[in-house]
Enzyme design. Sequence first.
Site, PDB file in Angstrom:
ATOM      1  N   ASP A  85      -4.291   3.361   4.771  1.00  0.00           N
ATOM      2  CA  ASP A  85      -3.855   3.171   3.390  1.00  0.00           C
ATOM      3  C   ASP A  85      -3.789   1.645   3.152  1.00  0.00           C
ATOM      4  OD1 ASP A  85      -2.980   3.430   0.799  1.00  0.00           O
ATOM      5  OD2 ASP A  85      -1.481   4.949   1.237  1.00  0.00           O
TER       6      ASP A  85
HETATM    7  C1  NOJ Z   1      -2.061   3.344  -1.991  1.00  0.00           C
HETATM    8  C2  NOJ Z   1      -1.895   4.818  -2.076  1.00  0.00           C
HETATM    9  O1  NOJ Z   1      -0.903   5.272  -1.189  1.00  0.00           O
HETATM   10  C3  NOJ Z   1      -3.183   5.594  -1.813  1.00  0.00           C
HETATM   11  O2  NOJ Z   1      -2.964   6.934  -2.095  1.00  0.00           O
HETATM   12  C4  NOJ Z   1      -4.308   5.022  -2.619  1.00  0.00           C
HETATM   13  O3  NOJ Z   1      -5.482   5.762  -2.393  1.00  0.00           O
HETATM   14  C5  NOJ Z   1      -4.492   3.572  -2.282  1.00  0.00           C
HETATM   15  N1  NOJ Z   1      -3.273   2.828  -2.579  1.00  0.00           N
HETATM   16  C6  NOJ Z   1      -5.657   2.927  -3.048  1.00  0.00           C
HETATM   17  O4  NOJ Z   1      -5.358   2.850  -4.382  1.00  0.00           O
END
Ligand code: NOJ
Length: 740
Positions: free
Chosen positions: A266
């Site tokens: 993430d």
């Molecule tokens: C953080 C989020 O937790 C995740 O779900 C997302 O895909 C990414 N940012 C990218 O935006």
Amino acid sequence: MSASSAALSDAEVERRVSALLRQMTLEEKTGQLTQIFYKFIPDSATPEERIRKGEAGSYLFVTDPAEVNRLQRVAVEQSRLHIPLLMGFDVIHGFRTIFPVPLALAASWDPVLVEQVQTIAAREAHAAGIRWTFAPMVDIARDPRWGRMVEGAGEDPFLGAASARAQVRGFQGPYIGSPEHVLACVKHFAGYGAADGGRDYDSSYIPDVSLWNTYLPPFHAAVQAGVGSVMSAYMDLNDVPATGNRFLLQDVLRQSWGFRGFVVSDAFAIRDLTTHGFARDEQDAAYRALTAGIDMDMGAKSYLSNLALLVRQGRIPEAAIDNAVRPVLAAKIRLGLFEHPYVDVSRAQQILNAPEHREFARIAARRSAVLLRNQGALLPLSKNIASLAVIGPLADSQKDLQGSWSFAGDPSEVVTVLQGIRNKLPPGVSVAYAKGVEIRRRYPSMFDALQNVSPAPAPTAAEIEEQFDKAVSVARRSDLAVLVLGEHEDMSGEGASRTSLDLPGDQERLLKAVVATGKPVVLVLINGRPLDLSWAAEHVPAILEAWYPGTQGGNAIADLLFGDASPGGKLPVTWPRSAGQIPIYYAHNRTQQPETSPEFTSRYWDLPSTPLYPFGYGLSYTQFAFSNLQLRQNRVKAGERLEVSVNVENTGNRAGDEVAQLYIHQQSGSASRPVRQLKGFQRITLAPGEKKTLRFMLGQEELSYWSPQEKKWVEEPADFDLWIGPDSTATLHATFAIIP
Ligand code: NOJ
């Protein structure tokens, strides 16, 4: 055509990957493992510089097709090896056409619909040059304080697995690289929904028994459906951050499930291994993430600055880097990016504006809504009324109907509830609107904070009262009031956890004041989690849960309110009476006498321990009767299949949808089993008086579970209860046994 018309063979892909790898420097390899935020988060180098030097294999958040082409051209024409970029984006419930949020789609109990929605979302994203979506989000959520409940399919692993499969099929099509499809990324691996206190990103402590039986099944379903990538979660699971968790990333994902795609962290999660007090410094973080099994670094550039050094120091063999690069290159090859790196910008505009996509968004929103209450059959409303009041902070809000993760949507296109009602009614009907109250977060959302959006100035006390009084008098002057209440789009989603489930702000006071006028009131809810409706559930005759319904939300809601469509959705989560009951879910164990037994004393002294609305619940404008529950065999051996049938009849006088739900309970075994577990469902449409016989099959997958004593999956000889009915309190009952 912008992708291959048939899946490439594994051997062909392997050959091409190896040929590329042989030409790559160590730095170019780490570049392929690096994904960079476009604009959203500032970078020290321009995209052109990074791409030309081979420092970025992927960007996220580039949504303009012309810009995709421009950057892709730098990669393909100006970088040494001409490797195209993989453009990623959060296509969660639509790209330009915004569909209902995932929790709402789960409430449709219609995997075919979910697959169609994500097929359209993929088509639009693909047309714009996106080849990779960070979806589906399959985190089981049993705590509505957690804001990201809205992004998943709710509390149940069986419904969650069905939604996961449908979404992977929708995004990816029959194979990775299918025309007009994108690569899917199942997230957040794993256990993110169990955050302590419902606080986003907080630690999860999940015993093995819940991990295997509750939290992992939707991920496994996505892997079995061929998902091409996985995203690791932010939090630590049982004290080991998911992004450095060898048990999750190696033992479960690679060894046990045989996953062959790639894993992305993430955003900034690799860097944050230091925040967790897990890695010593950023280099150690890169080391731990890579050796645990994270192939690509989202956002942090920790791989870019550290991996080559770690190889040169002899701490990581270059072969480990190659192993991470292989599935990334394989994905680019399978997606056809080398042959077709660019998009046709004018065709993209056509696809993004396709009227059939908007029409499908309306269908999806209708099928996702859940009718929670309808006293005296107030709904559907007649179109032959003189006047109607539409009231509430969400009644005429375009942005809010989209819900979270709708950055590529165009709010100006959204049909609000007020507009939908106006579109529906003949010109003679007077439709008056009043906002009534303002609602706001106490702390700004992370997206507003990142983009430096300053909050609108707060109204004065006099303005607040004036607005409130106006709404009440508008109701008084109308035959009927539709109140549209709930949460702004930034009140459910990432970084949107809450301590309370109350209707935010003064909305309940407004609701009470309007009900006190004596006019019939319909409450339409726009929200991403169960809210405290204890008062409304007793005093408001009709309640329609519309969630965040998307671009066509207002039209869909008007279709439902005025009977041009019939609500048939069902709750994918247990609806608590108050936040104090959390966690509350239907598939709990029986640890004492149930509330219905004479020996029951009390759990809470201030509230029943039952929910306000059970899992699977939802009404219709017609009635259904379940009968003739038949089991073809009452005794089966482990591994055999059991066939169950039931009749469902529409006993009312309107057409409508019912979701037949099958639950089982294993009466004894090597562990206590939940009082009920969903193991089958079918949504059907029946004409008045129509009757259908539905068949369900139960096999090893439905009848086995991960035993904490045996430490493995078991299908045990035992007696079982079985129920089929309209929700998780179904009463039509039968028994069967698994025999040795
Ligand atoms: C953080 C989020 O937790 C995740 O779900 C997302 O895909 C990414 N940012 C990218 O935006």
